[in-house]
Write an enzyme that holds these catalytic residues in place. Structure first.
Site, short mmCIF file in Angstrom:
data_model
loop_
_atom_site.label_atom_id
_atom_site.label_comp_id
_atom_site.label_asym_id
_atom_site.label_seq_id
_atom_site.Cartn_x
_atom_site.Cartn_y
_atom_site.Cartn_z
N LYS A 42 0.85 -1.20 0.00
CA LYS A 42 0.00 0.00 0.00
C LYS A 42 0.88 1.25 0.00
CE LYS A 42 -0.20 -0.24 5.03
NZ LYS A 42 -0.91 -0.86 6.16
N ARG A 136 -9.96 -0.47 15.71
CA ARG A 136 -9.90 0.45 14.57
C ARG A 136 -10.91 -0.07 13.56
NH1 ARG A 136 -4.28 1.19 11.30
NH2 ARG A 136 -4.85 -0.96 10.80
N TYR A 261 17.56 29.04 9.82
CA TYR A 261 16.35 29.73 10.26
C TYR A 261 16.19 29.65 11.78
CZ TYR A 261 14.73 29.93 5.41
OH TYR A 261 14.60 30.18 4.08
N MET A 309 13.98 23.98 3.18
CA MET A 309 13.26 23.31 2.09
C MET A 309 14.21 22.48 1.23
SD MET A 309 10.83 24.94 -0.88
CE MET A 309 9.62 25.62 0.24
C1 LIG Z 1 -0.06 -1.85 6.80
C2 LIG Z 1 -0.67 -3.11 7.30
C3 LIG Z 1 0.12 -4.27 7.46
C4 LIG Z 1 1.63 -4.27 7.34
O1 LIG Z 1 2.15 -3.85 8.57
P1 LIG Z 1 3.74 -3.75 8.82
O2 LIG Z 1 3.86 -3.28 10.21
O3 LIG Z 1 4.24 -2.76 7.85
O4 LIG Z 1 4.28 -5.10 8.59
C5 LIG Z 1 -0.52 -5.45 7.78
N1 LIG Z 1 -1.88 -5.48 7.95
C6 LIG Z 1 -2.65 -4.38 7.84
C7 LIG Z 1 -4.12 -4.48 8.06
C8 LIG Z 1 -2.08 -3.15 7.52
O5 LIG Z 1 -2.85 -2.07 7.43
#
Ligand SMILES: *Cc1c(COP(=O)(O)O)cnc(C)c1O
Length: 363
Positions: A42, A136, A261, A309
């Site tokens: 993802k 969640r 800065y 930046m």
């Molecule tokens: C992103 C995600 C993972 C992967 O988790 P990692 O900690 O990157 O291994 C697995 N399951 C779900 C539901 C996720 O959202």
């Protein structure tokens, strides 16, 4: 994420080590030899470029994406592997889109079951996400049986698999881990479904009881440690993203001179300060604190002052380095985990913000 148009004009560059990516997948299989692997790609493969990652990770059994569009784009690019959408669909159109591309949604909410019941003309495999304690996404444990019955009655659902997610797998001794696992096990017995995925990277390494039939590694594939207190090196994971730039100036400053800065950091003595062509426009975290290491020609030079930046400054005391020198912000020479710690964040965030479709592959 940065677009390729921007990145090609910058001195700071990101490249992807495909061999390291393949190596980390082999580590996944070494940790969980009896499970199938859902490689989580993802968010553009955590910033590493999703199309390249999918090609390099061809040894995985399935890929997981967050959203329907991510999965459809990957399917349209010619990837034939099992694709899973972790957030599932949220409209009839999205449901039909997934079904027409043979993509498997995660069902985490009763509203999605409503949509499946209204859509008799499609057939697809689904993953029923159970809330075992993270609170969640997911169907509460006491509603899973009823939800399963509805899914089984849906003409549109072929196979049902179970999924859940740990809230504290990065801390293997956390008491919620075993609680979540025992809730999951009783749901498996209750529903008779023994095709299950629970383990993210941390659980894959530290909680072998959670491996089940499918593991779901993300961050470990990219060579970052998922566990508090264990380095990627100790886990034999190799850094995949190489974020490099060059030193573009060396200043000879006087004691008391303030850098950048806000004039936040002052030279404690007469000293040399280097300017690196990498800033928050390149994805380097603006909130990285003074003292964050930057690798230059074998030395770890502490960052000084605020990140700009397009540039950042480093303390060159004790090192002989000149303009033009190669600089590693993170990668093989310096773990992204170390930089993340100094920036009060996690590697996931840094990787997602830095990489993009521009990345070049090496090896
Ligand atoms: C992103 C995600 C993972 C992967 O988790 P990692 O900690 O990157 O291994 C697995 N399951 C779900 C539901 C996720 O959202």
């Amino acid at each position: 994420m940065l677009s390729s148009a921007i990145m090609h004009t910058r001195i700071a560059q990101v490249s992807i080590d495909n061999e390291a990516l393949r190596h980390n997948l082999s580590q996944v299989k070494a940790f969980a030899p009896d499970s199938k692997v859902i490689a989580v790609i993802k968010a553009n493969a955590y910033g590493h470029g999703v199309h390249n990652a999918a090609a390099v990770l061809s040894g995985a059994d399935a890929f997981a994406l967050a959203t329907p569009n991510e999965a459809v784009l990957l399917r349209q690019s010619g990837v034939t592997k099992v694709l899973i959408v972790l957030q599932g669909f949220s409209s009839l159109d999205e449901l039909k889109l997934l079904a027409s591309h043979n993509i498997q949604p995660v069902i985490h909410h009763p509203s999605q079951v409503d949509l499946l019941e209204q859509c008799a003309e499609v057939t697809l495999d689904v993953w029923l996400k159970v809330d075992t304690g993270m609170h969640r996404l997911g169907v509460p444990a006491d509603r899973v049986e009823a939800c399963c019955q509805r899914l089984r009655a849906c003409g549109s659902v072929a196979n049902i698999r179970l999924m859940s997610h740990f809230a504290n797998a990065d801390d293997p001794d956390h008491s919620l881990n075993q609680q979540q696992l025992s809730v999951l096990n009783s749901i498996a017995d209750q529903t008779g479904i023994h095709d299950i995925s629970m383990a993210n990277s941390a659980a894959l390494i530290a909680l072998p009881d959670s491996h089940k039939q499918w593991v779901r590694p993300g961050i470990m594939l990219y060579g970052s440690s998922p566990l508090n207190g264990k380095s990627a090196e100790e886990l034999n994971l190799k850094s995949v993203m190489q974020f490099e730039s060059r030193l573009i100036a060396v200043q000879n400053l006087k004691q008391g001179d303030a850098i950048g800065y806000g004039s936040l950091w002052q030279c404690p003595e007469d000293m040399r300060v280097g300017v690196v062509a990498a800033g928050y426009a390149d994805g380097y975290p603006r909130h990285a604190k003074s003292g964050t290491p930057v690798w230059i020609n074998g030395a770890l030079c502490p960052l000084v002052g605020r990140i700009s930046m397009d540039s950042l400054c480093v303390d060159l005391r004790g090192v002989e380095i000149s303009v033009g020198e190669r600089v590693v912000l993170w990668g093989r020479e310096l773990s992204v985990d170390v930089v993340a710690k100094h920036a009060d964040t996690i590697s996931y965030e840094l990787l997602c913000h830095t990489g993009a479709g521009f990345v070049s592959s090496t090896r």
